[in-house]
Scaffold this active site. Structure first.
Site, short mmCIF file in Angstrom:
data_model
loop_
_atom_site.label_atom_id
_atom_site.label_comp_id
_atom_site.label_asym_id
_atom_site.label_seq_id
_atom_site.Cartn_x
_atom_site.Cartn_y
_atom_site.Cartn_z
N HIS A 56 -9.03 5.85 1.37
CA HIS A 56 -7.84 5.17 0.85
C HIS A 56 -6.58 6.01 0.87
O HIS A 56 -5.49 5.47 0.92
CB HIS A 56 -8.06 4.64 -0.56
CG HIS A 56 -7.10 3.54 -0.91
ND1 HIS A 56 -5.90 3.76 -1.56
CD2 HIS A 56 -7.12 2.22 -0.65
CE1 HIS A 56 -5.26 2.62 -1.69
NE2 HIS A 56 -5.97 1.66 -1.16
N HIS A 115 0.78 -1.24 0.00
CA HIS A 115 0.00 0.00 0.00
C HIS A 115 0.81 1.29 0.00
O HIS A 115 0.44 2.22 -0.69
CB HIS A 115 -1.00 0.04 1.16
CG HIS A 115 -2.22 -0.77 0.92
ND1 HIS A 115 -2.21 -2.14 1.03
CD2 HIS A 115 -3.48 -0.44 0.55
CE1 HIS A 115 -3.40 -2.61 0.75
NE2 HIS A 115 -4.19 -1.60 0.44
N HIS A 139 -6.22 -1.75 8.65
CA HIS A 139 -5.96 -1.62 7.22
C HIS A 139 -5.50 -0.21 6.85
O HIS A 139 -6.20 0.55 6.16
CB HIS A 139 -7.20 -1.98 6.40
CG HIS A 139 -6.87 -2.26 4.95
ND1 HIS A 139 -6.93 -3.52 4.42
CD2 HIS A 139 -6.49 -1.45 3.94
CE1 HIS A 139 -6.60 -3.47 3.14
NE2 HIS A 139 -6.32 -2.21 2.83
#
Length: 545
Positions: free
Chosen positions: A426, A239, A345
């Site tokens: 995100h 990520h 996350h």
């Protein structure tokens, strides 16, 4: 003895080398053959009338570093034409070159229906025709079985793997650069397998990305500057790999053999932020299990179980996650509460040099959080529900443009206001030029629930202004709620980032139409006074491969 390469007849410099470092098939090098040149300019000409030319200057030191003139932006499967201009012995020179390039090969998988993403350009403003867009994706090819044991729900995130698909397109939709996946990735090797993500272009024009059990830095010409394994106690990077001004890299990873307070030994999931220097040495780390609350379930209970990032299951679309789901989830890369599950996350990191802090975006907490070097939370941009008393004074209060507090309930719904928090976000990146923060608000679990109809969902690019003294947050700009609606809803991935050179926002709605066509992206120009979108400067849509 071998045959020495020779320039072609009438070539004023040296011979051409295609893809000099084997990592970037749409690059070339014009060697010097003893010439000392300066003031170099390169133009790669368009392949047809609808194409886009690429022109750039090459620094004199770069010429010496490369051992020639670096050529970037060639077309695939094409006899390219490019012009090099330079100065030598106080005389100006120019020469036209040709080079044939191979077709694109970014790897292949069962679900693929095209050799590369197909790009359809919908609109480009004149001032933005020279823009280039760097896109990364991953093509799962199923080859990790040689390294995996057969338990698909095993602890850790190591099983995420696939061919890296990094590429650059121009505003005509043509691919002008791509990464050779066969030289930078190998599913049979522990150190070189992994999901290549978090690609960031550094201030010196190179690129950094994370890939499974390590991270890489490479020049645009494909020269691998450095490759490092993660520090020994950490695993599963993905990520984000972000280089700070001092050259240190911030990486989102996990911890191996982690002893929980109850004595259980687990591999953690996407909950460690590490800082390494340019030799790969660990400088610092943030263990989010001890800094935040792995038991907070308010956002996790609002997720659409069919579209949990990296665990997408079409058969579960529309099923809202339940408390039983969270409690009974196996340990491993599964959304759920407690250390050892995917409870937070983190999917982006930014560094704030003003106070030596990091800013993280957490999908599974629907939060953007700032944490200091002392590992103390500075502020939390999130609805209030589910946060314990220990974090009550860290929650930002929404205000209007006049600084007046808004009336928002614990789930984040604010009455008589366009303000909204970000949900399953995100990215969260600072805009130092404006003193603001951009966030891609994916929008799943908005207001910590699921709407009656899926078509009510939407995603946004949003910009906030945070007053850290008064602990308030103001929404100054958004795009996507009204303009795109459900058509732009992107349940996973995506990005928004400010582009200072043209005062615009680059927004990538990466998973719009998740099970159909892929996302769109471009630069959105906004009125600085009103925050209203003036025009879509570049808009693309591409088919998933």
């Amino acid at each position: 003895m071998g045959m020495k390469p020779q320039p072609v007849e009438d070539a004023p410099l040296g011979y051409l080398i295609h893809n000099p470092y084997e990592n970037a098939p749409l690059t070339a090098l014009v060697t010097l053959n003893g010439h000392v040149i300066s003031d170099v300019e390169v133009t790669v000409h368009p392949k047809d009338d609808s194409g886009v030319s690429i022109t750039y200057l090459v620094d004199d030191m770069r010429i010496m570093d490369e051992g020639g003139v670096p050529i970037f932006g060639l077309y695939p499967a094409h006899l390219n034409n490019f012009t090099v201009k330079w100065t030598e012995n106080s005389q100006q020179h120019s020469h036209d070159y040709q080079m044939l390039t191979p077709d694109i090969d970014m790897g292949f998988s069962e679900s693929q229906w095209a050799k590369a993403p197909l790009v359809e350009v919908e609109h480009v403003d004149t001032d933005f025709k020279d823009r280039l867009y760097f896109v990364n994706w991953t093509n799962p090819d199923g080859k990790t079985s040689q390294l995996m044991h057969n338990n698909l729900e095993a602890p850790g995130a190591f099983s995420w793997d696939g061919k890296p698909g990094f590429f650059i397109i121009d505003t005509a939709g043509d691919i002008r650069w791509y990464l050779n996946p066969y030289t930078t990735h190998n599913s049979k090797s522990f150190d070189t397998a992994g999901y290549a993500m978090g690609m960031n272009v550094t201030k010196d024009g190179n690129m950094v990305w994370v890939q499974g059990q390590g991270w890489k830095k490479m020049s645009l010409m494909g020269r691998m500057i450095s490759e490092h394994s993660l520090p020994g106690n950490f695993i599963d990077a993905s990520h984000e790999g972000m280089e700070a001004a001092n050259g240190n890299i911030f990486i989102r990873a996990a911890a191996k053999d982690y002893r929980r307070p109850d004595g259980m030994l687990v591999n953690t999931i996407r909950d460690q932020i590490i800082e390494v220097d340019n030799t790969g040495k660990l400088v610092d780390y943030w263990d989010l299990n001890t800094i935040l609350d792995p038991l907070r379930d308010a956002a996790l209970l609002s997720l659409d179980a069919g579209a949990v990032c990296l665990n997408i299951n079409a058969s579960h679309i529309g099923h809202q996650t339940t408390l039983e789901d969270l409690k009974n989830a196996p340990y491993g890369d599964i959304h759920g509460v407690e250390t050892g599950r995917n409870w937070i996350h983190v999917n982006s990191i930014d560094y704030d040099p003003k106070d030596d802090s990091i800013i993280i975006s957490s999908r599974h907490q629907s939060s953007v959080i700032k944490i200091g070097r002392d590992k103390q939370v500075k502020w939390i941009l999130s609805p209030k529900k589910g946060w314990s008393e220990a974090f009550a004074d860290k929650l930002l209060t929404p205000v209007n443009a006049k600084g007046k507090p808004l009336n928002c309930n614990e789930k984040g719904l604010c009455s008589n206001s366009e303000f909204d928090f970000s949900y399953t976000s995100h990215t969260a990146y600072l805009v130092p030029e404006k003193g603001t923060l951009t966030v891609f608000d994916n929008g799943d679990g908005r207001h910590l629930g699921q709407p009656m109809f899926a078509t009510e969902k939407y995603s946004r690019s949003v910009e906030y202004k945070i007053d850290e003294t008064n602990m308030t947050v103001e929404q100054v700009w958004q795009y996507g709620k009204q303009e795109l609606g459900y058509e732009g809803y992107s349940p996973v991935t995506s990005i928004v980032k400010y582009q200072a050179d043209k005062n615009s926002m680059m927004s990538y709605f990466a998973s719009a139409g998740l099970f159909g066509l892929g996302g769109g992206y471009g630069n959105v120009k906004m009125d600085e006074t009103t925050g209203v979108v003036k025009s879509i400067l570049v808009e693309h849509r591409y088919g998933e491969t």
